[in-house]
Write a protein that holds these residues in place. Structure first.
Motif, PDB file in Angstrom:
ATOM      1  N   LYS A 216       4.046  12.453  16.874  1.00  0.00           N
ATOM      2  CA  LYS A 216       4.843  12.186  15.675  1.00  0.00           C
ATOM      3  C   LYS A 216       6.210  11.632  16.064  1.00  0.00           C
ATOM      4  O   LYS A 216       6.730  10.712  15.416  1.00  0.00           O
TER       5      LYS A 216
ATOM      6  N   SER B 278      16.534   6.651   7.489  1.00  0.00           N
ATOM      7  CA  SER B 278      15.774   5.592   8.156  1.00  0.00           C
ATOM      8  C   SER B 278      16.686   4.453   8.590  1.00  0.00           C
ATOM      9  O   SER B 278      16.576   3.943   9.704  1.00  0.00           O
TER      10      SER B 278
ATOM     11  N   ASN C 146       0.677  16.943  18.845  1.00  0.00           N
ATOM     12  CA  ASN C 146       0.936  16.283  17.567  1.00  0.00           C
ATOM     13  C   ASN C 146       2.423  16.050  17.361  1.00  0.00           C
ATOM     14  O   ASN C 146       2.842  15.021  16.822  1.00  0.00           O
TER      15      ASN C 146
ATOM     16  N   GLY D  33       1.744  10.883   9.892  1.00  0.00           N
ATOM     17  CA  GLY D  33       2.427  10.007   8.945  1.00  0.00           C
ATOM     18  C   GLY D  33       2.483   8.588   9.465  1.00  0.00           C
ATOM     19  O   GLY D  33       3.468   7.877   9.278  1.00  0.00           O
ATOM     20  N   CYS D  34       1.396   8.176  10.110  1.00  0.00           N
ATOM     21  CA  CYS D  34       1.402   6.897  10.827  1.00  0.00           C
ATOM     22  C   CYS D  34       0.138   6.105  10.490  1.00  0.00           C
ATOM     23  O   CYS D  34      -0.958   6.669  10.447  1.00  0.00           O
TER      24      CYS D  34
ATOM     25  N   THR E 137      -4.741   6.009   7.529  1.00  0.00           N
ATOM     26  CA  THR E 137      -3.534   6.718   7.963  1.00  0.00           C
ATOM     27  C   THR E 137      -3.896   8.004   8.708  1.00  0.00           C
ATOM     28  O   THR E 137      -4.809   8.727   8.316  1.00  0.00           O
ATOM     29  N   TYR E 138      -3.173   8.254   9.812  1.00  0.00           N
ATOM     30  CA  TYR E 138      -3.214   9.557  10.454  1.00  0.00           C
ATOM     31  C   TYR E 138      -2.244  10.457   9.698  1.00  0.00           C
ATOM     32  O   TYR E 138      -1.031  10.411   9.916  1.00  0.00           O
ATOM     33  N   VAL E 139      -2.786  11.263   8.791  1.00  0.00           N
ATOM     34  CA  VAL E 139      -1.946  12.036   7.882  1.00  0.00           C
ATOM     35  C   VAL E 139      -1.017  12.964   8.644  1.00  0.00           C
ATOM     36  O   VAL E 139       0.169  13.097   8.316  1.00  0.00           O
ATOM     37  N   GLU E 140      -1.546  13.628   9.709  1.00  0.00           N
ATOM     38  CA  GLU E 140      -0.720  14.589  10.433  1.00  0.00           C
ATOM     39  C   GLU E 140       0.450  13.926  11.156  1.00  0.00           C
ATOM     40  O   GLU E 140       1.446  14.569  11.470  1.00  0.00           O
TER      41      GLU E 140
ATOM     42  N   LYS F 120       7.909   3.008  14.840  1.00  0.00           N
ATOM     43  CA  LYS F 120       8.297   2.428  13.551  1.00  0.00           C
ATOM     44  C   LYS F 120       9.642   1.708  13.688  1.00  0.00           C
ATOM     45  O   LYS F 120       9.824   0.599  13.167  1.00  0.00           O
TER      46      LYS F 120
ATOM     47  N   GLN G   8      -5.964   6.307  -2.808  1.00  0.00           N
ATOM     48  CA  GLN G   8      -5.895   7.553  -2.052  1.00  0.00           C
ATOM     49  C   GLN G   8      -6.982   7.603  -0.988  1.00  0.00           C
ATOM     50  O   GLN G   8      -6.740   8.043   0.140  1.00  0.00           O
TER      51      GLN G   8
ATOM     52  N   GLY H  59       7.567   7.771  15.174  1.00  0.00           N
ATOM     53  CA  GLY H  59       8.846   7.412  14.550  1.00  0.00           C
ATOM     54  C   GLY H  59       9.579   6.344  15.339  1.00  0.00           C
ATOM     55  O   GLY H  59      10.177   5.417  14.771  1.00  0.00           O
TER      56      GLY H  59
END
Length: 767
Positions: free
Chosen positions: A391, A58, A387, A341-342, A336-339, A398, A329, A395
């Protein structure tokens, strides 16, 4: 046994049963805690190693992002010089242009390359003897036909260790390229951006040669002149070294933990996009620094566990903690959009609001990013590749948010970002790099799709410091004002005014069309050969009957092209022109050919030909009295379409004109392959450039070429007698502009045609 004794025994059994059950629960929980603590100690090492690798990756990506941006600025400076040198035909011109940059700090010491010869900015040749190893990098740069950046070398003029940037110069017969030799210390001060996360950071070539390096707080960690040689000497395990070497030389992402004598370190790499040559950013970080946060977290858990074991009532705390974990949880799933990671939009606004409130003295930019034609791209790519694309962009978002910012995804290709605001130039630069990197997504490979991301921005400097939701709404408002895909717009107070103005226009446009408020004005065109009116162009005006004023097209045409209303307007103006021509013919009044403009939105419609040909026949307009004007940009972008349209229009007696020629990237293939009747030269041909003679050569070439293709040449925008004489000397057939006549109403146009329309009586400079 008495009844009293029996009752007492029953009470004892009842009250004694609860502590026993509690003891069992506490025993089980304590046992589980002990096992958990033991497992934590056993699994601590792998966990920290994995965390160090993730954190190193990162950080190196964020650092690489900054280095990429910095190097791109150097190339932008050189391309500024290269563009001025394009087409240079003699050495004196080259020397004059290059020497003008002497003393300009951000250009360094300029060198230009002619074949195998290298010259300083003042024109003095730099003598390079055979075997001169110090200058070998500069020689290699001069051989490149693409932009490049050299490894460090000692430059004679500076007598210091330097780095050279090089870009080729196209279109010149006397110069191959331009270079900038800059002291290493001035190229990129890595020490100014290095953080405590690194003991050492460097930029190296594929072979390990060092370009730049820096140490954190005078760390003694050094690699000399070659990274691989230093690592081979320091890494005892040859397998680890081979893997590191292979990853970096193959331009793969490398994050490897290595045990040095000083302790465990992580070596991370990032492939820079600064040149067609491959450079890699290398970071060497102590694992203890990388995982300090994780280590502190683990220590906290262990302390809590130990305390819990000492105090038996931890069973109650554990129950509460389990409930809290479940709540977290659940919240995570909701935010969060789990698929991807955002974080989602809700989470973004929560965090953005905290950032704005906690950092009151820091300026921020709230950024709205939207993928153009996302639904179309999603249908083309399919679910998995879509997707993957999202994704990839998540990134980048971020990284764009940087250290003190935050980001989120809000569905349908829309991302949110909040980041610190330095200045507008910096913001535009990082968003430009973001868009460039987004377009390199693997999901797009093998497709003909081009990714464009529109951007709206709201700054705390422009809006005070409202809530994050308000700032995002303002950013969306700014986004709606961008003129083309991929643009960026910043919200100001005028943004709201423009949108309100546009909304007012849209609310009235349909009624205005129905009430006949859109009327054509006619601007006469003058012919040198006949010394009178040759033809005219129909230009639309919006007449406000209540206020008795006309609104000019620049206030509404662009909006109508965006919302699609332009097609109705084009059709309406065309019919009015057909009616005007028919009326003149029926009354026996003189008439000249009239051209009408067609927007790209109208021209690409399937019913385009049917409508224009059908109405020409309906109103009985003779052949040759109607001309359709297509813009140069539409013709170039729709080459296959325009060829068929012109052929069909000609077959039905309608002429065709290529409008605004020279306003963009003119394509002479259009002149060669599409039989246009008329070429309208853009007003840019009347504006003086750096060299008037070159301007005249270019204009004369266009005129001669158009005439050889049997095209009538029209110059628009002629406003003065000087311009008139100049255009006449070029051999242009027809002029259009205020010097001859302004756009006038239909009744005034009839009178104008009948009157003496010689240029001698009509021509006058515009004041």
């Amino acid at each position: 046994m008495s009844k009293k004794e029996k009752k007492t025994k029953e009470n004892t059994n009842v009250t004694g049963g609860v502590p026993l059950a509690l003891k069992v629960v506490i025993f089980i929980i304590t046992f589980l805690l002990v096992v958990s603590v033991m497992y934590t100690f056993v699994g601590l090492e792998p966990f920290l190693e994995d965390a160090a690798i993730v954190n190193a990756e990162s950080r190196i990506i964020d650092m690489g992002y900054k280095v990429d941006t910095f190097f791109e600025h150097h190339y932008e400076n050189l391309y500024e010089v290269a563009r001025r040198l394009e087409g240079a035909k003699d050495e004196e011109t080259v020397k004059e242009i290059v020497s003008s940059y002497i003393g300009v700090d951000y250009f360094g010491n300029l060198r230009y390359f002619c074949g195998s010869d290298v010259y300083a900015a003042d024109g003095e040749q730099v003598i390079i003897v055979s075997g001169d190893e110090d200058y070998q990098p500069l020689i290699e740069a001069s051989k490149s036909q693409t932009r490049s950046c050299t490894i460090i070398f000692r430059d004679r003029l500076y007598n210091e260790i330097c780095v050279a940037f090089y870009v080729p110069v196209k279109g010149s017969q006397v110069i191959d390229g331009i270079g900038s030799v800059i002291r290493r210390s001035e190229v990129l001060d890595l020490a100014s951006i290095i953080t405590k996360d690194y003991s050492f950071i460097a930029v190296i070539e594929t072979n390990g040669g060092k370009l730049l390096s820096a140490h954190y707080n005078n760390s003694d960690f050094s690699i000399g002149t070659n990274f691989f040689e230093a690592m081979e000497n320091r890494i005892a395990d040859s397998t680890v070294y081979s893997k590191l070497y292979s990853n970096i030389t193959n331009n793969s992402i490398s994050n490897t933990e290595i045990e040095f004598k000083e302790g465990p370190y992580v070596i991370s790499s990032y492939v820079l996009s600064v040149s067609d040559k491959t450079y890699t950013l290398i970071g060497v970080s102590p694992r203890t620094v990388l995982v300090s946060a994780e280590y502190s977290f683990i220590v906290e858990i262990l302390v809590i566990s130990i305390i819990a074991i000492i105090f038996l009532f931890i069973c109650i705390v554990l129950v509460l903690r389990m409930n809290k974990v479940r709540q977290q949880q659940t919240e995570l799933m909701l935010t969060t959009y789990v698929e991807l990671g955002c974080p989602n939009g809700k989470k973004f606004f929560d965090e953005a609001e905290k950032i704005l409130q906690s950092m009151r003295t820091t300026e921020f930019a709230v950024i709205y990013l939207e993928i153009a034609q996302f639904q179309f791209m999603s249908d083309k790519l399919g679910g998995d590749r879509t997707n993957s694309l999202l994704k990839h962009i998540a990134g980048l978002a971020k990284n764009l948010a940087a250290e003190n910012g935050y980001y989120g995804y809000d569905q349908q290709g829309r991302f949110y970002v909040i980041r610190e605001f330095v200045n507008e130039k910096n913001l535009r630069s990082v968003i430009q790099v973001f868009s460039m990197m987004a377009g390199k997504a693997e999901a797009l490979e093998g497709t003909d799709l081009v990714l464009a991301i529109g951007t709206g921005v709201c700054l705390t400097t422009n809006t005070g410091r409202p809530h994050a939701t308000v700032m995002m709404e303002n950013a969306k408002i700014a986004f709606r004002t961008i003129k083309k895909l991929g643009d960026m717009a910043i919200y100001t107070q005028n943004t709201d005014k423009k949108l309100k103005h546009d909304a007012e226009i849209e609310s009235k446009m349909e009624a205005a069309l129905a009430n006949g408020e859109f009327v054509p004005f006619f601007q006469p065109k003058y012919s040198y050969n006949s010394d009178k009116v040759h033809s005219a162009e129909a230009l639309v005006r919006w007449y406000n009957k209540e206020k008795n004023i006309y609104t000019f097209p620049f206030e509404f045409i662009e909006l109508f092209e965006k919302n699609g209303f332009i097609k109705k307007l084009d059709h309406n103006v065309y019919i009015q022109v057909c009616e005007f021509i028919k009326s003149c013919i029926d009354k026996g009044e003189p008439i000249v050919p009239i051209s009408v403009n067609v927007s790209r939105v109208t021209a690409i419609e399937q019913d385009f030909l049917d409508f224009y040909v059908r109405n020409k026949k309906k109103y009985g307009v003779p052949n040759g009295l109607l001309c359709i004007e297509f813009t140069e940009s539409f013709a170039i972008e729709n080459y296959d379409v325009i060829e068929n349209l012109v052929e069909q229009l000609h077959a039905n007696g309608i002429k065709c004109s290529l409008d605004d020629f020279g306003s963009g990237y003119s394509s002479f293939n259009i002149l060669k392959n599409v039989p246009m009747d008329e070429l309208k030269m853009d007003i840019m041909f009347l504006k003086e450039g750096v060299d008037r003679k070159r301007d005249e050569v270019l204009a004369r070439t266009v005129v001669d070429l158009a005439k050889k293709f049997n095209m009538l040449v029209v110059q628009e925008g002629v406003e003065t007698s000087v311009q008139f004489d100049y255009i006449k000397s070029l051999g242009v057939d027809v002029i259009q502009g205020y010097y001859f006549a302004r756009p006038i109403s239909a009744d005034e146009f009839k009178v104008f045609i009948k009157s003496n329309t010689s240029i001698k009586s009509q021509g006058q400079d515009r004041h």
